[in-house]
Every structure is written in structure tokens, then in C-alpha cells.
Scaffold this active site. Structure first.
Site, PDB file in Angstrom:
ATOM      1  N   CYS A 194       0.663  -1.050  -0.148  1.00 25.93           N
ATOM      2  CA  CYS A 194      -0.025   0.046  -0.168  1.00 25.93           C
ATOM      3  C   CYS A 194       0.763   1.177  -0.149  1.00 25.93           C
ATOM      4  O   CYS A 194       0.238   2.378  -0.145  1.00 25.93           O
ATOM      5  CB  CYS A 194      -1.005   0.003   1.091  1.00 25.93           C
ATOM      6  SG  CYS A 194      -0.239  -0.509   2.779  1.00 25.93           S
ATOM      7  N   GLU A 216      -2.491  -8.771   5.305  1.00 25.06           N
ATOM      8  CA  GLU A 216      -1.759  -8.825   6.582  1.00 25.06           C
ATOM      9  C   GLU A 216      -2.002  -7.799   7.646  1.00 25.06           C
ATOM     10  O   GLU A 216      -2.141  -7.933   8.817  1.00 25.06           O
ATOM     11  CB  GLU A 216      -0.375  -8.895   6.191  1.00 25.06           C
ATOM     12  CG  GLU A 216       0.663  -9.378   7.280  1.00 25.06           C
ATOM     13  CD  GLU A 216       2.085  -9.463   6.857  1.00 25.06           C
ATOM     14  OE1 GLU A 216       2.979  -9.225   7.527  1.00 25.06           O
ATOM     15  OE2 GLU A 216       2.065  -9.789   5.741  1.00 25.06           O
TER      16      GLU A 216
END
Lengths: 425, 288
Positions: free
Chosen positions: A51, A196
Site C-alpha cells: 500500500c 496482513e
């Protein structure tokens, strides 16, 4: 070293551009590797897409023509269908030791939004694993990524970078969610996707006492797995709107290539619980919620970039640790480069050692034949002494080779050694 | 008993507020302790002052005068503030509390210091009327402070500003809960206070009821009480409202009530209007 890294990170590029260049799914990554192989044959490649960053590492043999940043930018443009002029100015490139240092900084979380965050190590490991799976790794990238993993370990043990509240999830929960909610035991947490970071957020929320968790994922098995792991329940994707309407905390990281919730939709689904406060942590890149959702009353929307301020503060507080970590990285980069160049002369070194030890062994055998009265202990002592002499004699040329290798492949010295000691092919 | 004056505790509270302001820039435990010590010292002086006034008037502080009534209100605010600060040393409520306390103490200098004969003759009713009003007004004040804190925290979170180490505020959920309870307890207390006030007017035959209805304090109080009543009913009947909406409504209505109550007391004292709450300012005692 014929290594090129082309990257854009949260430090250099706005999220709006990063999300268009991201490799959001496994399928997209596989397609990218396939296209890279096709376009740049005999090239090792690893793609790191999180990200906070999109990075491409490509390596070729020393004698091959080096790749250039425009070639890779062109690849990104064609692959994602994004015009070059929209992002090319936001890209950064590094070659050779600079590229190595950059990766070491990335994996050590020096380049992360939250300094010392642990996820980046796993993200780099995962990128390396996928590249291995795709068969795009080679000797250079193997050495590079193994060196990076080793460096991150050393940074974490030699410095205090990993101590305290440092990850995006912990900052989001500790600094923001806890300023909204007084307690979490009666809050409904909705997890959309199952990345995650979403799981890490769940860990912090669990620590705060969250009991009710609903996990929604396009992949039901994945949702079931995450739900089982965190004591929640999985819900089908078709029920997304229903749960969006009643959730207090929403953690989203779907990997969708465009937002899945806009203000209009959110306002409509929240009619089910008017006035209820919603804390939304959008960890997706591209973002899963449009920014207009955050403008609604009682809705607190945080995306990755929203946490920049907190991260910057942590970074400042840990400035001394950064210096220490930089010294470790500098040291590891130098070691890596030296080792890399030494490997180039590795063949010469091993042949030289093999030859000299071979000669010494022959001479010792001859000596022991002439002196049969020597017992085992005496023979052993003599063998060790001779071995030490050979090693000491070999030490200066090998050290010279090592020193030279720090600045690049020591072609001149290798040729000299070959000629001096008769190591010609 | 020590001859304490208003200046003693006003100065202490002023210093405590200054310490809170300094904390904005240099946050440390010592500064925090000094601020609390100033607050506590002021509270002790404040207590002595109220006891001395009570002794002089031979009346409980609540019945002495509007001056004492406002000082009792300020005293309760400081007491609660110190309690909250000891319970959670990190909270930065002092930045909002001290200006209010200082305003109340200064405003007390501009209202009447003379006791009301009616209250003195009917102490039971008088105590009920004054104590309910002071507690209700404290609830309103608390609601006002909490609303300001809510809006401050709300704005910070909406603008994604990180938690400032120098200014730590409670969570929105906690402020909202306390705010709701403040209003839900304040309005019944105010109602009892106002109703008992009218009861007192009726019992005291010599008071002209027409004068009661033209008393600006009574009119202002009734109007603002109506406003608070509407807020109260709205809070009770609506199942769930956005916290920001509650905070805005509370801040406006409570702020209006406080300004009206204190402002009208000052106005009445200044123009010397005759009525139940219209006793003129006793200049001699005010100079104390």
C-alpha cells in the site's frame, strides 16, 4: 553490478498515483512477471507492491546491456494503461549499490510510513517468494533479497527501531480509534478483505477488548480462515451492505482496483443505525472508500496517507535510531557489494587455494613416505603447520582481491593473479 | 479564621490557568503538579472565604446573596475539576475549566452581595431553591464544557490530527455519555429549583406576584429553562442522535443559559431593579 530499481513510494508519490500503479492481486502480479520475462528476457526480476510502494528490481548479467528507467516506466504504463506523463515524474530510479541500499532501507522500515513497522519484512519476503515461484529470480536477486532479509534482522537487533507503537495499525487503533471509542467490548468490527495489515489491526483491536468480528471476503475460504483465527464469523460478500450499516469499526483492505464504497452508498446503508459513529480504516491501495465518505457526520475515515503526520512524529522521535540503522545499512551494503564483487573473482580464488593446497599435500605425502617413523600425532602437527603456511602466503593476494572488490569487479587483479600463478584456462 | 479575600483565590486560579497554558508548550509532570497545587491552594482560600462570609451573614453561603451563590458554583467546579485531574492526570480539561471559573469569580464581583429577606425567612424553601439551582447550573456548566471538549476532539479527529501530547482529551464516546447525563440530571434539578422559587414567591405573601413575573432573572431563567427542557425531551425521545449534533445543541443552549443567568444577575445588580432577585449591590461588602 547490473541492477536497476524503479520505484514510487509514499514519500515520493501521492496515493492517487500509487494506487493506479499497484499490483493489487496475485493474478495481476503473475501477468506482470510474464510480461516482464517476455519483454526483458534473461533478466531477473522482483516486484514489490504494497500500500505504500510499488518497486521493481531487475538484474542482468554484468556483460548484458543495462536496463534503463524509461524502459521500465514504459512497461508500467502499458501494463496498467496509465499514460506515461501522468506518473513518470513521480518515479525514482537507483542502480548498483544505490539500489541495494534502497532495498535495505525499505526492508529495515526506514522508508516506511511508520518507522520500525514489522510488516514490511514480510511484504518483502512475500514479494521474493512470489518471484521465486514465478521463476524470475536468479543469482543476483537471490543474493540481494537474502542480504536484505539479513540486514533487516541486524537493524532490529542492533537498534531500537522496532520498539514501541510503530505500525500503521497500532497508530490507527492507539491514536485514533481510542480517541473515538471509550471501550471496544461492545463494538462490532467489520473486516473487508483479509490482508496482513487487517489482521494486525485485528490484533490491536482484540487487545482492546473487541469481541464481535465479522470478516467479509470475495474468497469465502479466506474469510473463514481469518474469522476462525480471530474468533469472528465469516459473512458472504453479498451481505457487505448489511454489515456496513451496523459496524462500529471497519477495516478494509480488499485489493480492489477501484473504491467499493462511496458516500451515497454509505449514507444509505447507515440509515440502519442513524447517529452511530463509524471508524473506518481504509488500508487498501487503491482505496476502498471514496474520500467523500469521511465527510459524513460521525464517520471518521483514515486511509494510509492520513497517518502520515503521526508517522512523521515517530520518525523524528527515533532520529537517533535512524542514524544507527543507517550505519548498519551502510555497513551491510558495503559488505554485500564486496561479497558480490568477490564472487566475480571467486573462481580464481578457489583455484588458487586448490592448487596451493594440492601442492602442499603432494609434498607432505612425499615427506611422510621418507619419514615412516613419524607417529600420527607428529604427522598431524606437520600437516597443520604447512596448511597454516599456505594460508598465510595466500592471505595477502586474497586480501588485495577483497579490497579491490569493494569498488567493483577487480578484473585487473584477477588477470594478474591468473598470469602470476599460472591459472589460465 | 484567616482573612482571605477574593483576590487570594482569584490569583491562585489565574496562576493555575497560566500553568495550563505553559503546559501547551512545555509539557512536564512538574508543571502539572504546580498547576494542581495552585488550584488546590485556591480552593482552600475559596472555602475559607465562603465560610467567613457565611459566618458574617449568619446564613448558609447559598442563601447569603447572588455573589455567594456564584462563588459556590465556582467552588463546586474547582472541586470536581481537581477530583477529575487526580483521577486522570493526563486530561487537559483545565484549559476549558479555568476560564469558566475565573469568569464566575469575576462575575460574582458585579452581582448583589446582600441577602434576600424572603429566603432568610423561609430557609427550608430557600435552601431547596438555591441548592437545586446551583446544582442544576453546575450540570449545565458541565454540559457546556463537555460539549466544547467534544467539538474540539471531533474536529481533531475529522482533520486527522494526531494526539497532541500537550492536550489530551477524553474519547468522543466518553464525552458524549457524560454530556448526556449532565443534561439529563441538570434539567430536573433546574426544574425543581425554578418551581420551588415560584412556590417560595407564593408562600411569601408580601411579595407581589406581579413583581415576580416582571423580574428579569425570573423571565430569563424561565426562558432558558424552557430551552433546556426541549433539549431534555429531545435527548430522551430520540433513540440515537449524532454526537456532534448533541454537542452543538448542548453548547448553544447551555452557553445561552449561563450567559443569561449570570448576565441578568449582573444587569439587575447594576440597574438596581427591585424584585425577588433585585437587591442592590452592597458596595461596602463588595470591596472585600
Amino acid at each position: 553490478m547490473n541492477l536497476l530499481a524503479l520505484y514510487c513510494t509514499h514519500q515520493t508519490t501521492p496515493l492517487a498515483i500509487r494506487e493506479r500503479l499497484a499490483f493489487a492481486s496475485r493474478e495481476q502480479l503473475a501477468a506482470a512477471y510474464s510480461m516482464l520475462q517476455e519483454r526483458f528476457p534473461e533478466t531477473e526480476s522482483v516486484v514489490l507492491s504494497t500500500c505504500n510502494r510499488v518497486e521493481l528490481y531487475l538484474a542482468r548479467p554484468s556483460d548484458a546491456e543495462p536496463l534503463t528507467p524509461p524502459q521500465l516506466a514504459q512497461f508500467l504504463s502499458e501494463f496498467h494503461g496509465v499514460p506515461l506523463d501522468e506518473f513518470v515524474g513521480e518515479m525514482r530510479a537507483a542502480t548498483g549499490s544505490e539500489a541495494v541500499r534502497h532495498l535495505f532501507e525499505v526492508i529495515s522500515s526506514l522508508d516506511s510510513m511508520v518507522l520500525g513497522e514489522p510488516q514490511i519484512v514480510n511484504q518483502v519476503r512475500e514479494a521474493y517468494r512470489v518471484a521465486e515461484e514465478q521463476g524470475t529470480c536468479g543469482p543476483i536477486t537471490h543474493a540481494l533479497f537474502q542480504g536484505a532479509i539479513r540486514t533487516s534482522g541486524r537493524v532490529r537487533t542492533d537498534t531500537r527501531l522496532a520498539e514501541g507503537k510503530v505500525s500503521i495499525a497500532s497508530v490507527a487503533v492507539g491514536d485514533f480509534a481510542k480517541s473515538i471509542f471509550d471501550h471496544f467490548d461492545d463494538k462490532l468490527v467489520l473486516v473487508i478483505g483479509a490482508g496482513e495489515m487487517a489482521e494486525e489491526t485485528l490484533r490491536y483491536l482484540k487487545d482492546e477488548g473487541v469481541q464481535e468480528i465479522v470478516v467479509i471476503n470475495r474468497n469465502p475460504e479466506r474469510a473463514e480462515r481469518v474469522a476462525a483465527e480471530w474468533g469472528g464469523r465469516a459473512a458472504p460478500w453479498s451481505e457487505l451492505n448489511k454489515w456496513l450499516g451496523v459496524a462500529d469499526v471497519i477495516v478494509s483492505t480488499t485489493g480492489a482496483d477501484k473504491p467499493i464504497v462511496d458516500a451515497e452508498l454509505f449514507k444509505k446503508v447507515r440509515l440502519a443505525s442513524p447517529g452511530r459513529t463509524a471508524f473506518i480504516l481504509d488500508l487498501g491501495a487503491p482505496r476502498d472508500f471514496t474520500t467523500s465518505v469521511g465527510e459524513l457526520d460521525s464517520v471518521f475515515l483514515y486511509d494510509i496517507d492520513s497517518l502520515k503526520q503521526t508517522c512523521e512524529k515517530n520518525r523524528k522521535a527515533r532520529i537517533r535510531e535512524i542514524d544507527k540503522a543507517c550505519r548498519v545499512i551502510e555497513d551491510e551494503t558495503a559488505k554485500f557489494m564486496a561479497e558480490f564483487y568477490r564472487r566475480a573473482g571467486g573462481e580464481v580464488v578457489s583455484r588458487l587455494m586448490q592448487d596451493w593446497h594440492g601442492v602442499s599435500k603432494d609434498e607432505l605425502d612425499r615427506l611422510f613416505n621418507k619419514l615412516p617413523h613419524l607417529n600420527e600425532k607428529d604427522r598431524d602437527q606437520i600437516e597443520r603447520t604447512v596448511e597454516r603456511i599456505v594460508n598465510k602466503l595466500l592471505h595477502p593476494p586474497l586480501e588485495a582481491l577483497k579490497d579491490e572488490a569493494r569498488d567493483g569487479t577487480p578484473h585487473g587483479l584477477i588477470n594478474a593473479l591468473k598470469r602470476l600463478f599460472g591459472l589460465n584456462d | 479564621m484567616l482573612k482571605t479575600t477574593v483576590i487570594c483565590f482569584l490569583a491562585s486560579y489565574g496562576c493555575a490557568f497560566a500553568c495550563e497554558l505553559v503546559q501547551l508548550r512545555w509539557r512536564n509532570a512538574l508543571g502539572r503538579i504546580i498547576a494542581l497545587l495552585f488550584g488546590a491552594a485556591g480552593l482552600v482560600a475559596h472555602t475559607f472565604y465562603l465560610l467567613r462570609r457565611s459566618g458574617q451573614m449568619d446564613l448558609p453561603p447559598l442563601l447569603s446573596s447572588a455573589h455567594d451563590w456564584l462563588l459556590v458554583l465556582a467552588w463546586i467546579v474547582v472541586l470536581v475539576y481537581l477530583f477529575v485531574s487526580l483521577a486522570d492526570a493526563e486530561l487537559s480539561t483545565g484549559l476549558v475549566i479555568w476560564p469558566i471559573v475565573l469568569t464566575l469569580v469575576i462575575a460574582a464581583q458585579f452581582v448583589t452581595t446582600s441577602p434576600s429577606d424572603e429566603l432568610n425567612h423561609h430557609r427550608g424553601w430557600g435552601m431547596l431553591h438555591a441548592s437545586m439551582l446551583v446544582l442544576g447550573t453546575f450540570g449545565v456548566l458541565q454540559g457546556f464544557v463537555l460539549s466544547l471538549l467534544y467539538l474540539w476532539q471531533y474536529r481533531r479527529l475529522k482533520h486527522r490530527q494526531m494526539n497532541n501530547q500537550a492536550v489530551r482529551l477524553p474519547s468522543l464516546e466518553r464525552i458524549e455519555r457524560f454530556n448526556r447525563w449532565s443534561i439529563l440530571t441538570a434539567v430536573p434539578l433546574l426544574t425543581i429549583g425554578i418551581v420551588s422559587g415560584f412556590g417560595l414567591s407564593i408562600i411569601v405573601k408580601k411579595v407581589d406576584l406581579r413583581m415576580t413575573w416582571t423580574d428579569p432573572v425570573v423571565i430569563g431563567g424561565a426562558l432558558t429553562w424552557t430551552l433546556m427542557g426541549v433539549l431534555f425531551v429531545w435527548l430522551l425521545t430520540q433513540k440515537r442522535q449524532p454526537g456532534k449534533q448533541i454537542a452543538l445543541l448542548t453548547a448553544w443552549s447551555c452557553g445561552f443559559l449561563l450567559v443569561t443567568l449570570i448576565g441578568l444577575q449582573m444587569l439587575v445588580a447594576a440597574v438596581g431593579t427591585q424584585g425577588v432577585h433585585g437587591a442592590p449591590v452592597d458596595r461596602e461588602q463588595k470591596q472585600e
